[in-house]
Structure formats: structure tokens, C-alpha cells
Design a protein around this motif. Structure first.
Motif, short mmCIF file in Angstrom:
data_model
loop_
_atom_site.label_atom_id
_atom_site.label_comp_id
_atom_site.label_asym_id
_atom_site.label_seq_id
_atom_site.Cartn_x
_atom_site.Cartn_y
_atom_site.Cartn_z
N LEU A 174 0.81 -1.22 0.00
CA LEU A 174 0.00 0.00 0.00
C LEU A 174 0.84 1.27 0.00
O LEU A 174 0.32 2.36 -0.21
CB LEU A 174 -0.95 0.01 1.21
CG LEU A 174 -2.00 -1.10 1.24
CD1 LEU A 174 -2.79 -1.04 2.54
CD2 LEU A 174 -2.92 -1.01 0.04
N SER A 222 -11.28 -0.38 8.04
CA SER A 222 -11.08 -0.54 6.60
C SER A 222 -10.34 -1.83 6.27
O SER A 222 -10.45 -2.34 5.16
CB SER A 222 -10.29 0.64 6.05
OG SER A 222 -10.98 1.84 6.26
N ILE A 226 -8.03 -2.43 -1.38
CA ILE A 226 -7.68 -1.09 -0.88
C ILE A 226 -6.70 -0.41 -1.83
O ILE A 226 -6.83 0.77 -2.14
CB ILE A 226 -7.10 -1.17 0.55
CG1 ILE A 226 -8.19 -1.58 1.53
CG2 ILE A 226 -6.48 0.16 0.96
CD1 ILE A 226 -7.70 -1.88 2.93
N ALA A 227 -5.73 -1.16 -2.34
CA ALA A 227 -4.76 -0.60 -3.29
C ALA A 227 -5.46 -0.14 -4.56
O ALA A 227 -5.17 0.95 -5.08
CB ALA A 227 -3.69 -1.63 -3.61
N GLN A 249 -8.61 0.77 -4.84
CA GLN A 249 -9.43 1.92 -4.49
C GLN A 249 -8.58 3.18 -4.42
O GLN A 249 -8.97 4.23 -4.93
CB GLN A 249 -10.11 1.67 -3.14
CG GLN A 249 -10.98 2.80 -2.66
CD GLN A 249 -11.54 2.54 -1.28
OE1 GLN A 249 -10.98 1.74 -0.52
NE2 GLN A 249 -12.61 3.21 -0.94
N ARG A 250 -7.39 3.08 -3.84
CA ARG A 250 -6.49 4.22 -3.75
C ARG A 250 -5.98 4.63 -5.11
O ARG A 250 -5.77 5.82 -5.37
CB ARG A 250 -5.32 3.90 -2.82
CG ARG A 250 -5.73 3.83 -1.38
CD ARG A 250 -4.58 3.38 -0.50
NE ARG A 250 -4.97 3.49 0.88
CZ ARG A 250 -4.34 4.23 1.78
NH1 ARG A 250 -3.26 4.88 1.45
NH2 ARG A 250 -4.78 4.29 3.01
N LYS A 292 -8.52 6.84 -7.11
CA LYS A 292 -8.78 8.21 -6.65
C LYS A 292 -7.83 9.18 -7.35
O LYS A 292 -6.65 8.87 -7.54
CB LYS A 292 -8.57 8.33 -5.14
CG LYS A 292 -9.65 7.68 -4.33
CD LYS A 292 -9.44 7.94 -2.87
CE LYS A 292 -10.52 7.33 -2.03
NZ LYS A 292 -10.30 7.57 -0.60
#
Length: 70
Positions: free
Chosen positions: A20, A35, A56-57, A59-60, A63
Motif C-alpha cells: 500500500l 477498513s 484497498i490498493a 481503491q487508492r 482516486k
């Protein structure tokens, strides 16, 4: 000393931080806020689901970057 072996589909805290690109404090915040959940290991050497970390990676990555003021 960190665990050398993890179960398939699991990542150590160090591997999770590296994937991450975050610090240990940021990882603790992800867990604290719900999260990311621990899925194994021990209290001292937690393990996280590789699937959850990848989500999560992704999703980041989707953005837009933060604008920096001049």
C-alpha cells in the motif's frame, strides 16, 4: 523478529505496508477505522487478507491525486 512464513492468501504487516506504500501508523489507522481486518497471525505479528489489501490498493489507485496549493 517478523514471521517468515505466512499462509497462502495472507500478507504480513510489512508486506501490507509495502503493497500500500504506507507507514506503520497508517496501517494501524486502517485497522482501527475498520477498513482492514486482521485475518490471522498473532497480536504481535498480524496477517491480513491479500484480497482485502488488493482492494484497498485498487481503491487508492482510482482516486485522483490531491491538488497541492501553491
Amino acid at each position: 523478529m517478523e514471521q517468515i512464513y505466512t499462509r497462502p492468501g495472507h500478507l504480513t504487516a510489512a508486506q501490507t505496508r509495502q503493497a500500500l506504500g504506507i507507514s506503520a501508523g497508517a496501517l494501524r489507522n486502517l485497522v482501527y477505522r475498520g477498513s482492514l481486518k486482521r485475518v490471522g497471525g498473532s497480536e504481535r505479528y498480524p496477517e491480513y487478507s491479500a484480497h482485502d489489501v488488493a482492494a484497498i490498493a485498487a481503491q487508492r489507485a482510482s482516486k485522483p491525486p490531491l491538488r497541492q496549493s501553491a
